[in-house]
Design a protein around this motif. Structure first.
Motif, short mmCIF file in Angstrom:
data_model
loop_
_atom_site.label_atom_id
_atom_site.label_comp_id
_atom_site.label_asym_id
_atom_site.label_seq_id
_atom_site.Cartn_x
_atom_site.Cartn_y
_atom_site.Cartn_z
N ARG A 6 0.79 -1.28 -0.11
CA ARG A 6 0.05 -0.15 -0.02
C ARG A 6 0.82 1.06 0.07
O ARG A 6 2.19 1.03 0.39
N THR A 7 0.37 2.45 -0.57
CA THR A 7 1.13 3.62 -0.45
C THR A 7 0.35 4.64 0.42
O THR A 7 -0.75 4.08 0.52
N PRO A 8 0.96 5.68 1.04
CA PRO A 8 0.17 6.49 1.83
C PRO A 8 -0.97 7.10 1.34
O PRO A 8 -1.19 7.23 0.10
N GLY A 9 -2.01 6.96 2.03
CA GLY A 9 -3.47 7.48 1.66
C GLY A 9 -4.10 6.44 1.16
O GLY A 9 -5.42 6.19 1.40
N GLN A 10 -3.87 5.15 1.11
CA GLN A 10 -4.52 3.99 0.73
C GLN A 10 -5.22 3.42 1.83
O GLN A 10 -4.45 3.41 3.00
N VAL A 11 -6.37 2.77 1.60
CA VAL A 11 -7.08 2.12 2.86
C VAL A 11 -7.65 0.75 2.56
O VAL A 11 -7.60 0.32 1.34
N PHE A 12 -7.34 -0.27 3.51
CA PHE A 12 -8.05 -1.24 3.33
C PHE A 12 -9.13 -1.58 4.65
O PHE A 12 -9.05 -0.87 5.59
N THR A 13 -9.93 -2.51 4.57
CA THR A 13 -10.80 -2.88 5.36
C THR A 13 -10.94 -4.29 6.19
O THR A 13 -10.40 -5.08 5.34
N ILE A 14 -11.18 -4.57 7.54
CA ILE A 14 -11.10 -5.74 7.76
C ILE A 14 -12.78 -5.70 8.58
O ILE A 14 -13.18 -5.13 9.13
N GLY A 15 -13.34 -6.80 8.07
CA GLY A 15 -14.80 -6.84 8.19
C GLY A 15 -15.62 -5.73 7.81
O GLY A 15 -15.09 -4.91 6.67
N ASP A 16 -16.97 -5.29 8.46
CA ASP A 16 -17.47 -4.23 7.78
C ASP A 16 -17.27 -2.91 8.61
O ASP A 16 -17.48 -2.16 8.19
N ASP A 17 -16.46 -2.85 9.70
CA ASP A 17 -16.45 -1.87 10.46
C ASP A 17 -15.11 -1.60 10.92
O ASP A 17 -14.75 -0.70 11.86
N ILE A 18 -14.05 -2.04 10.53
CA ILE A 18 -12.60 -1.72 10.81
C ILE A 18 -11.80 -1.34 9.30
O ILE A 18 -11.81 -1.86 8.44
N ILE A 22 -3.06 3.65 5.54
CA ILE A 22 -1.57 4.12 5.52
C ILE A 22 -1.50 5.60 5.46
O ILE A 22 -1.66 6.20 4.60
N VAL A 23 -0.63 6.26 6.59
CA VAL A 23 -0.78 7.39 6.82
C VAL A 23 0.46 7.94 6.19
O VAL A 23 0.78 8.97 5.40
N ALA A 24 1.66 7.30 6.63
CA ALA A 24 2.88 7.81 6.07
C ALA A 24 4.16 6.58 5.94
O ALA A 24 3.77 5.75 6.90
N VAL A 25 4.85 6.75 5.05
CA VAL A 25 5.98 5.58 5.09
C VAL A 25 7.36 6.56 4.98
O VAL A 25 7.66 7.42 4.12
N ASN A 26 8.17 6.36 6.07
CA ASN A 26 9.48 6.86 6.14
C ASN A 26 10.56 5.93 6.28
O ASN A 26 10.89 5.51 7.33
#
Length: 58
Positions: A6-18, A22-26
């Protein structure tokens, strides 16, 4: 284990409510944001182990 690239800003989900963002990579450090219901406990693995070693409250 599922491994994702993943790159910063990308999102993934676990189940329906989590949602994991990815906020930042340094270098080797990755900042992760976690949106979860309040009744879901989120602990780093080292803290989880410490809780297990502590045992039941007396």
């Amino acid at each position: 284990m599922l491994v994702l690239n993943r790159t910063p800003g990308q999102v993934f989900t676990i189940g329906d409510d989590i949602r994991i963002t990815i906020v930042a990579v340094n270098g080797k450090n990755v900042r992760v944001g976690i949106d979860a219901p309040r009744d879901v406990t989120v602990l780093r693995a080292e803290l989880e182990k410490r809780e297990e070693n502590r045992g039941p409250e007396e």
